[in-house]
Write a protein that holds these residues in place. Structure first.
Motif, short mmCIF file in Angstrom:
data_model
loop_
_atom_site.label_atom_id
_atom_site.label_comp_id
_atom_site.label_asym_id
_atom_site.label_seq_id
_atom_site.Cartn_x
_atom_site.Cartn_y
_atom_site.Cartn_z
N TYR A 169 0.87 -1.19 -0.08
CA TYR A 169 -0.06 -0.01 -0.04
C TYR A 169 0.89 1.28 -0.03
N LYS A 170 1.90 1.17 1.02
CA LYS A 170 2.66 2.68 1.09
C LYS A 170 3.43 2.74 -0.27
N GLU A 171 4.17 1.53 -0.91
CA GLU A 171 4.90 1.68 -2.11
C GLU A 171 3.67 2.15 -3.35
N ALA A 172 2.77 1.80 -3.20
CA ALA A 172 2.03 2.23 -4.65
C ALA A 172 1.50 3.70 -4.37
N LEU A 173 1.33 4.15 -3.11
CA LEU A 173 1.21 5.61 -2.94
C LEU A 173 2.19 6.64 -3.26
N THR A 174 3.73 5.79 -2.74
CA THR A 174 4.73 6.56 -3.17
C THR A 174 4.98 6.60 -4.72
N SER A 175 4.86 5.55 -5.17
CA SER A 175 5.14 5.47 -6.80
C SER A 175 4.30 6.35 -7.57
N ALA A 176 3.05 6.57 -6.91
CA ALA A 176 2.27 7.55 -7.79
C ALA A 176 2.23 9.00 -7.23
N GLY A 177 3.36 9.14 -6.36
CA GLY A 177 3.69 10.58 -5.94
C GLY A 177 2.64 11.26 -4.97
#
Length: 337
Positions: free
Chosen positions: A201-209
């Motif tokens: 979940y955290k990685e997806a948010l970060t990757s999406a800016g």
């Protein structure tokens, strides 16, 4: 209860002959075997299983260690049911042992199965570390497979699901539909599965800016009640959100109930996704979107690997399984801010 000697007397053979018939070791004529089997039936004799295991070095049993706090829920019901069916189809029995509440008790459960002379052992760990499980595989001279954990040293002895990838996949599905403020209800944080799903979940948010908003992350305990309590906490926190990702379906169901009680419509106001795809998810109103782990496929592969090791075969390197996101009525697109 009749004894082996009584069977021998009834069949008119020696006790050693009865033992050879039961163990399958050594030559015994078919006529003598028939006499012994008839005497066993007439006497109602049941051989001592432990003695038979010692004599034959085979128990035809596979042990499974699962921590009792994991018993509840459809995921583990399916895991245990499928393991029992698959083993039965291969002429073996499943012995389930409780790993209880600590790494030490998980080790004791594994040793117990070893002492029972189980032909192989399957471990679904919660407390044992990866390094400790690699040591256990080195220690025991019998097939050992680990479920739901990626090992470092003995990678061919494990089967695991990409829980981080499934958390990332579900979060990305919400982002693609315009959601920017996505809440996350974790499972118990002593669970590797919970940690991996949160990481995705955290990685997806970060990757999406997008920023990871700590107030939108609430710890649950895998139960519907904890999912409901998490929504209460989120609403009290005052940080707006348009979607909730709950780390299992039970918590997602509890979250949907709390949203409804608060007058918040799903999915018109808040979208919801769970994990595990339990059988009731399509029948909820609205039908719950969920991430389906390939439990049956994983269990089938674990049993196949164990049996392959017992038969002197090779271990497969295909030990990573991928989940499937099933979108239903509980998810709707929104206009991003």
């Amino acid at each position: 209860m009749s004894t082996m000697q009584e069977v021998a007397n009834k069949a008119g053979v020696s006790k050693a002959t009865v033992s050879r018939v039961l163990s399958g070791k050594g030559y015994v004529s078919q006529e003598t075997k028939n006499q012994v089997f008839k005497a066993i039936e007439e006497a109602g004799y049941r051989p001592n299983l432990l003695a038979r295991n010692l004599a034959t070095s085979k128990s035809m049993c596979i042990g499974l260690v699962v921590t009792n706090t994991l018993y509840n829920g459809n995921y583990f019901s399916e895991l245990i049911s499928q393991a029992a069916k698959k083993l039965d189809a291969n002429g073996r029995q499943l012995i389930l042992v409780d790993g209880k509440h600590s790494a030490e008790e998980e080790r004791e459960a594994i040793q117990f199965l070893h002492d029972l002379r189980c032909d192989g052992i399957i471990i679904y760990p919660r407390f044992l570390s990866v390094d400790e499980m690699d040591e256990i595989i080195d220690k025991y001279n019998k097939p050992v497979m680990v479920v739901n954990r990626k090992l470092r040293k003995h990678q061919s002895h494990c089967i695991y699901c990409d829980h981080k990838g499934s958390g990332l996949q579900a979060t990305n599905a919400l982002i693609e539909r315009g959601h920017r403020n996505i809440a996350f209800i974790t499972g118990s944080m002593d669970s590797p599965t919970a940690i991996e799903r949160l990481s995705g979940y955290k990685e997806a948010l970060t990757s999406a800016g997008l920023s990871v908003q700590q107030p939108l992350i609430v710890q649950g305990k895998w139960s519907a009640a904890s999912g409901s309590a998490a929504v209460t906490a989120l609403l009290a926190g005052g940080v707006p959100f348009s979607a909730i990702l709950a780390s299992n379906d039970e918590m997602a169901i509890g979250a949907m109930k709390a949203l409804n009680d608060a007058g918040i419509a799903v999915p018109a106001d808040v979208s919801v996704i769970g994990f595990d795809n339990i059988p009731t998810t399509p029948f909820l109103i609205p039908a719950l979107s969920s991430v389906k782990d390939p439990v049956s496929d994983m269990v089938s592969e674990v049993i196949s690997q164990i049996i392959s090791m017992l038969d002197g075969g090779y271990l497969s390197e295909q030990n990573k399984f991928v989940s499937e996101l099933i979108l239903r009525d509980s998810v709707a697109a929104v206009s991003p801010d």
